[in-house]
Scaffold this motif. Structure first.
Motif, mmCIF file in Angstrom:
data_model
loop_
_atom_site.group_PDB
_atom_site.id
_atom_site.type_symbol
_atom_site.label_atom_id
_atom_site.label_comp_id
_atom_site.label_asym_id
_atom_site.label_seq_id
_atom_site.Cartn_x
_atom_site.Cartn_y
_atom_site.Cartn_z
ATOM 1 N N LEU A 83 -1.892 -0.294 9.283
ATOM 2 C CA LEU A 83 -2.363 0.530 8.170
ATOM 3 C C LEU A 83 -3.080 1.779 8.670
ATOM 4 O O LEU A 83 -2.922 2.869 8.107
ATOM 5 N N GLN A 84 -3.860 1.630 9.726
ATOM 6 C CA GLN A 84 -4.588 2.784 10.253
ATOM 7 C C GLN A 84 -3.639 3.851 10.792
ATOM 8 O O GLN A 84 -3.920 5.040 10.699
ATOM 9 N N VAL A 112 0.833 -1.205 0.000
ATOM 10 C CA VAL A 112 0.000 0.000 0.000
ATOM 11 C C VAL A 112 0.866 1.254 0.000
ATOM 12 O O VAL A 112 0.596 2.212 -0.744
ATOM 13 N N ARG A 154 -4.285 -4.627 10.235
ATOM 14 C CA ARG A 154 -5.192 -3.494 10.020
ATOM 15 C C ARG A 154 -4.773 -2.280 10.859
ATOM 16 O O ARG A 154 -4.792 -1.142 10.388
ATOM 17 N N GLN A 196 -8.423 -4.295 3.531
ATOM 18 C CA GLN A 196 -7.533 -5.432 3.757
ATOM 19 C C GLN A 196 -8.372 -6.687 3.594
ATOM 20 O O GLN A 196 -9.220 -7.005 4.423
ATOM 21 N N SER A 217 -12.693 9.343 8.685
ATOM 22 C CA SER A 217 -11.534 8.466 8.622
ATOM 23 C C SER A 217 -11.075 8.169 10.039
ATOM 24 O O SER A 217 -11.667 8.629 11.016
ATOM 25 N N VAL A 248 -9.514 2.664 6.603
ATOM 26 C CA VAL A 248 -9.014 1.303 6.404
ATOM 27 C C VAL A 248 -10.080 0.346 6.928
ATOM 28 O O VAL A 248 -10.498 0.445 8.087
ATOM 29 N N VAL A 308 -8.791 2.017 1.872
ATOM 30 C CA VAL A 308 -8.078 0.751 1.688
ATOM 31 C C VAL A 308 -8.874 -0.360 2.350
ATOM 32 O O VAL A 308 -9.380 -0.202 3.468
ATOM 33 N N ASP A 339 -11.228 -3.707 7.353
ATOM 34 C CA ASP A 339 -10.834 -5.122 7.352
ATOM 35 C C ASP A 339 -12.066 -5.973 7.065
ATOM 36 O O ASP A 339 -13.147 -5.733 7.630
#
Length: 247
Positions: free
Chosen positions: A84-85, A61, A81, A73, A218, A92, A71, A94
């Protein structure tokens, strides 16, 4: 809107199937970009492979050269996860959590039907961490490996249907979640056999991601998922970087 859908394993055909499933529910104007990690296992069925996948997904990513709005996952019960967050400013989602949270709108109790028995504790742990176990009836294993979903699809469907029936009849589940990204496209056949709603995590994740983007929401950066502090990280990113990241 552009959404990155990242497979957790390196099997390109499975990535494509996941991407096609995502596109079927994406709203007009939503572009689905499917990504396969550059390294890792061809299927994820244990902790080692899952932790390796977490690194591979973050690496993939962060090296994506274009812009994106969210995104996904696409690995059931997999780690990563949270990382990424921390790294990203976009939502993000999952697929494990997306499927389970969606299921709770559809019935009192839900069950997950997955692949091998060894993956059951990983899924249970992810659901517990996400606070989604209060209405979990069971996590059942079909006994088939991830790659068998492609190599022997009829046997896979039969095993998934049988475990779904048992979840409904014996565990009192009212909704079934398909516990593997590679199970995309099986909803209709399992629903016909069980008579209950079937939730595919990839499709659920797409609709949730779209909703978050449309609402302008977000990940909170106040505490738990704050951006990583700048520091030297040796050997990161692993793949050839195409943009600046924390290093």
């Amino acid at each position: 809107m552009r959404i990155l859908v990242v497979n957790v394993n390196t099997t390109a055909s499975m990535t494509h199937a996941i991407g096609e499933s995502a596109r079927k529910v994406a709203a007009p104007g939503t572009e689905i970009i499917e990504l396969t990690p550059d390294f890792g296992a061809d299927s994820c069925e244990g902790n080692f492979e899952s932790y390796l996948a977490a690194i591979a997904v973050m690496d993939k990513v962060l090296n994506y050269p274009g812009e994106y709005d969210a995104v996904i996952q696409a690995g059931y019960g997999e780690h990563g996860r949270e990382g990424l967050q921390e790294l990203l400013d976009v939502p993000v989602v999952d697929i494990t959590e997306a499927a389970a949270s969606t299921a709770q709108f559809l019935g009192h109790k839900y069950s997950v039907v997955t692949t091998l028995d060894r993956t059951v504790p990983l899924i249970e742990d992810r659901l517990k961490l996400a606070g989604l176990t209060d209405r979990l009836a069971s996590v059942r294993a079909s006994g088939l490996g991830v790659l068998e979903l492609e190599s022997d699809p009829e046997r896979a469907v039969a095993a998934i249907v049988e475990q779904s029936r048992q979840a409904v009849e014996n565990d009192k589940a009212e909704v079934i979640c398909l516990g593997c990204g590679g199970m995309a496209e099986l909803e209709a056949r399992v629903s016909e056999a069980t008579g209950v709603p079937i939730v595919d995590g990839v499709r659920a994740a797409v609709t949730i991601a779209e909703s978050l983007v449309r609402m302008g929401l977000s990940t909170s950066k106040v505490r738990t998922y704050a951006t990583p502090r700048p520091k030297t990280i040796t050997g990161w990113p692993i793949s050839q970087a195409t943009r600046t990241v924390h290093a």
